[in-house]
Design a protein around this motif. Structure first.
Motif, mmCIF file in Angstrom:
data_model
loop_
_atom_site.group_PDB
_atom_site.id
_atom_site.type_symbol
_atom_site.label_atom_id
_atom_site.label_comp_id
_atom_site.label_asym_id
_atom_site.label_seq_id
_atom_site.Cartn_x
_atom_site.Cartn_y
_atom_site.Cartn_z
ATOM 1 N N PHE A 192 26.643 57.641 39.397
ATOM 2 C CA PHE A 192 28.061 57.341 39.558
ATOM 3 C C PHE A 192 28.630 56.898 38.210
ATOM 4 O O PHE A 192 28.064 56.026 37.541
ATOM 5 N N VAL A 193 29.732 57.534 37.815
ATOM 6 C CA VAL A 193 30.310 57.353 36.488
ATOM 7 C C VAL A 193 31.523 56.439 36.587
ATOM 8 O O VAL A 193 32.489 56.741 37.304
ATOM 9 N N VAL A 194 31.483 55.331 35.855
ATOM 10 C CA VAL A 194 32.560 54.345 35.879
ATOM 11 C C VAL A 194 33.658 54.754 34.901
ATOM 12 O O VAL A 194 33.388 55.105 33.756
ATOM 13 N N GLY A 195 34.898 54.692 35.394
ATOM 14 C CA GLY A 195 36.042 54.959 34.540
ATOM 15 C C GLY A 195 36.747 53.694 34.108
ATOM 16 O O GLY A 195 36.829 53.380 32.925
ATOM 17 N N VAL A 196 37.250 52.936 35.065
ATOM 18 C CA VAL A 196 38.051 51.749 34.771
ATOM 19 C C VAL A 196 37.138 50.547 34.576
ATOM 20 O O VAL A 196 36.314 50.231 35.447
ATOM 21 N N HIS A 212 37.356 52.052 40.453
ATOM 22 C CA HIS A 212 36.595 51.976 39.202
ATOM 23 C C HIS A 212 35.745 53.212 38.942
ATOM 24 O O HIS A 212 35.542 53.586 37.782
ATOM 25 N N VAL A 213 35.209 53.814 39.993
ATOM 26 C CA VAL A 213 34.283 54.937 39.827
ATOM 27 C C VAL A 213 35.045 56.247 39.870
ATOM 28 O O VAL A 213 35.775 56.535 40.833
ATOM 29 N N ALA A 313 29.108 46.521 43.716
ATOM 30 C CA ALA A 313 29.394 45.113 43.969
ATOM 31 C C ALA A 313 28.246 44.225 43.496
ATOM 32 O O ALA A 313 28.465 43.162 42.906
ATOM 33 N N HIS A 314 27.015 44.659 43.742
ATOM 34 C CA HIS A 314 25.873 43.856 43.321
ATOM 35 C C HIS A 314 25.716 43.871 41.805
ATOM 36 O O HIS A 314 25.371 42.845 41.199
ATOM 37 N N LEU A 315 25.995 44.997 41.198
ATOM 38 C CA LEU A 315 25.896 45.130 39.744
ATOM 39 C C LEU A 315 26.794 44.123 39.023
ATOM 40 O O LEU A 315 26.460 43.636 37.935
ATOM 41 N N THR A 316 27.924 43.787 39.628
ATOM 42 C CA THR A 316 28.910 42.915 38.979
ATOM 43 C C THR A 316 29.001 41.521 39.595
ATOM 44 O O THR A 316 29.818 40.708 39.152
ATOM 45 N N VAL A 317 28.194 41.217 40.608
ATOM 46 C CA VAL A 317 28.362 39.953 41.331
ATOM 47 C C VAL A 317 28.110 38.743 40.434
ATOM 48 O O VAL A 317 28.629 37.652 40.674
ATOM 49 N N ASN A 318 27.323 38.914 39.388
ATOM 50 C CA ASN A 318 27.056 37.805 38.477
ATOM 51 C C ASN A 318 28.098 37.704 37.369
ATOM 52 O O ASN A 318 27.978 36.874 36.464
ATOM 53 N N GLY A 319 29.128 38.566 37.420
ATOM 54 C CA GLY A 319 30.167 38.563 36.403
ATOM 55 C C GLY A 319 29.947 39.560 35.293
ATOM 56 O O GLY A 319 30.714 39.585 34.321
ATOM 57 N N ALA A 320 28.905 40.396 35.388
ATOM 58 C CA ALA A 320 28.680 41.430 34.373
ATOM 59 C C ALA A 320 29.879 42.368 34.329
ATOM 60 O O ALA A 320 30.381 42.801 35.367
ATOM 61 N N ALA A 321 30.334 42.695 33.131
ATOM 62 C CA ALA A 321 31.513 43.539 32.969
ATOM 63 C C ALA A 321 31.160 45.010 33.103
ATOM 64 O O ALA A 321 30.096 45.453 32.665
ATOM 65 N N LEU A 322 32.060 45.750 33.710
ATOM 66 C CA LEU A 322 31.975 47.213 33.682
ATOM 67 C C LEU A 322 32.634 47.718 32.409
ATOM 68 O O LEU A 322 33.608 47.152 31.922
ATOM 69 N N ARG A 323 32.111 48.838 31.878
ATOM 70 C CA ARG A 323 32.724 49.497 30.735
ATOM 71 C C ARG A 323 32.950 50.966 31.071
ATOM 72 O O ARG A 323 32.190 51.566 31.833
ATOM 73 N N THR A 324 33.984 51.526 30.495
ATOM 74 C CA THR A 324 34.222 52.952 30.670
ATOM 75 C C THR A 324 33.008 53.720 30.166
ATOM 76 O O THR A 324 32.549 53.508 29.044
ATOM 77 N N GLY A 325 32.491 54.603 31.012
ATOM 78 C CA GLY A 325 31.299 55.360 30.658
ATOM 79 C C GLY A 325 30.020 54.764 31.187
ATOM 80 O O GLY A 325 28.944 55.335 30.993
#
Length: 401
Positions: A192-196, A212-213, A313-325
């Motif tokens: 799954f590719v994250v955009g936003v 986001h995806v 949701a689990h990937l970010t539950v600790n506050g880890a930021a998503l990045r484009t790509g």
């Protein structure tokens, strides 16, 4: 109905329109969208004023377009459909269509981070039985959270890239030795590719998955099982997986998969609130695995225990930021039958049961020169089929020690 020849009845008709990046002759990489067996040059379309995307389609990767977000993704998709279906646009658009056999496809987006999950109950159970005979197949945490690990973005490669046999430490009765892996394996997965992006410290709820995806790729998370078995305790996968991860060249937008959502398996015990997705949906993707041209497995994605929204949701539950790509993968897709497993570890039950191919040769794990192709399809609107392309790789001999 598209006016493009060959689009009607194709799994790459206007109901699909996956995005990729291609090169042709000495020209720089360009963004394109697949229609039938042609690629529409979106760089040329935006340069000609046929599409307005703030020059995001005139870049050498998809990242700028991915960052625009869902409203713009939808607007551009609708415009592409209009260009490919309305006869009035044919004179301007037809010169921008290029046969696929005249281009080379490259990695479609710059990978920011890579995370791999472990979300098939059948796969996790099989691996537990193989690696921990006599013990419970699933570890105590498995039904409570989507288990995963943070991989290596720099070794994500596009389909067709040769896979050099990795070298490393492996255990023997006489102690650890160094050398080429002798138990090289595949893992058939969906990515799954994250955009936003999201801000550091911000949690992304399951309900915001589609905001986001952007879309889906196929993934082969190549795995050196002998290196992995020796190194993985207590911190998990490392060199046994980080040498290469292959992805398909076409990113299928989530909008193309609107008809593929189906109820996901019931989760017992009930998950914690931040993982509760209502409705609880997975994707009806049908994978295929071909070993040297022979079909050996057809893994069903719809049976995955943890859904893509729960994984995010689990990937970010600790506050880890998503990045484009950002790319996150499902983990190996396996069904309940032996001909539905997504790894050769399971297909040969840890190497104990060799697979006989149609040329009379037998295999347990991958030999130099072997080629693996993973494909997938999904149901589309009005009985159509959505093609996800394929991710392929051929094993090259290990390099110098």
């Amino acid at each position: 109905m598209s006016w493009v020849e060959g689009a009607a009845g194709s799994p790459y008709g206007v109901h699909n329109l996956p995005y990729g990046v291609f090169v042709q002759a000495d020209r720089a990489p360009r963004i394109g969208v697949r229609i039938g067996d042609l690629v529409l040059d979106l760089d040329g379309a935006e340069a000609a004023g046929l599409i307005l995307a703030g020059d995001a389609l005139r870049q050498p990767t998809l990242n700028a377009f991915l960052a625009l977000g869902q409203p713009q993704w939808t607007t551009v998709r609708r415009r592409i459909v209009e260009l490919l279906t309305a006869q009035e646009h044919r004179p301007a658009v037809a010169p921008l269509l290029i046969p696929l056999d005249r281009v080379d496809l490259v990695l479609p987006f710059e990978v920011a981070d890579y995370v791999d999950f472990y979300s098939s109950e059948q796969h996790a159970g099989n691996v537990g039985k193989i690696f921990r005979p006599g013990a419970a197949p699933l570890l105590p945490n498995w039904r409570h959270l989507p288990v995963g690990y943070h991989g290596r973005a720099g070794t994500v490669v596009v389909s067709g890239t040769p896979i050099v046999r990795p070298q490393g430490q492996r255990s023997t009765p006489d102690g650890p030795v160094y050398g080429p892996s002798t138990r090289l394996d595949i893992e058939a997965e969906v990515g799954f590719v994250v955009g936003v992006p999201s801000a550091l410290g911000q949690r992304v709820p399951v309900a915001d998955f589609a905001a986001h995806v952007f879309g889906v790729v196929l993934v082969n998370d190549w795995s050196a099982r002998d290196i992995q078995a020796w190194e993985y305790q207590p911190l998990g996968p490392f060199l046994g997986k980080s040498f290469a991860t292959s992805v398909s060249p076409w990113v299928v937008p989530l909008e193309a998969l609107a008809e593929a959502w189906v109820p996901a398996p019931t989760q017992e015990p009930a998950v914690l609130d931040y993982l509760r997705d209502v409705p609880h949906l997975g994707l009806d993707l049908r994978l295929t695995v071909d070993w040297n041209g022979e079909r050996v497995s057809e893994p069903p994605f719809e049976g995955m225990y943890w859904t893509p929204a729960q994984q995010l949701a689990h990937l970010t539950v600790n506050g880890a930021a998503l990045r484009t790509g950002d790319l996150y993968a499902s983990g190996t897709v396996s069904g309940p039958r032996r001909d539905q497993v997504g790894s050769f570890l399971e297909l040969t039950w840890g190497g104990a049961e060799a697979v006989k191919l149609s040329d009379g040769s037998t295999r347990t794990f991958l030999l130099d020169g072997d080629t693996v192709r993973i494909g997938a399809t999904a149901p589309g609107p009005d009985g159509t089929t959505v093609g996800l392309g394929e991710v392929a790789g051929t094993i090259a001999p290990a390099g110098p020690a």
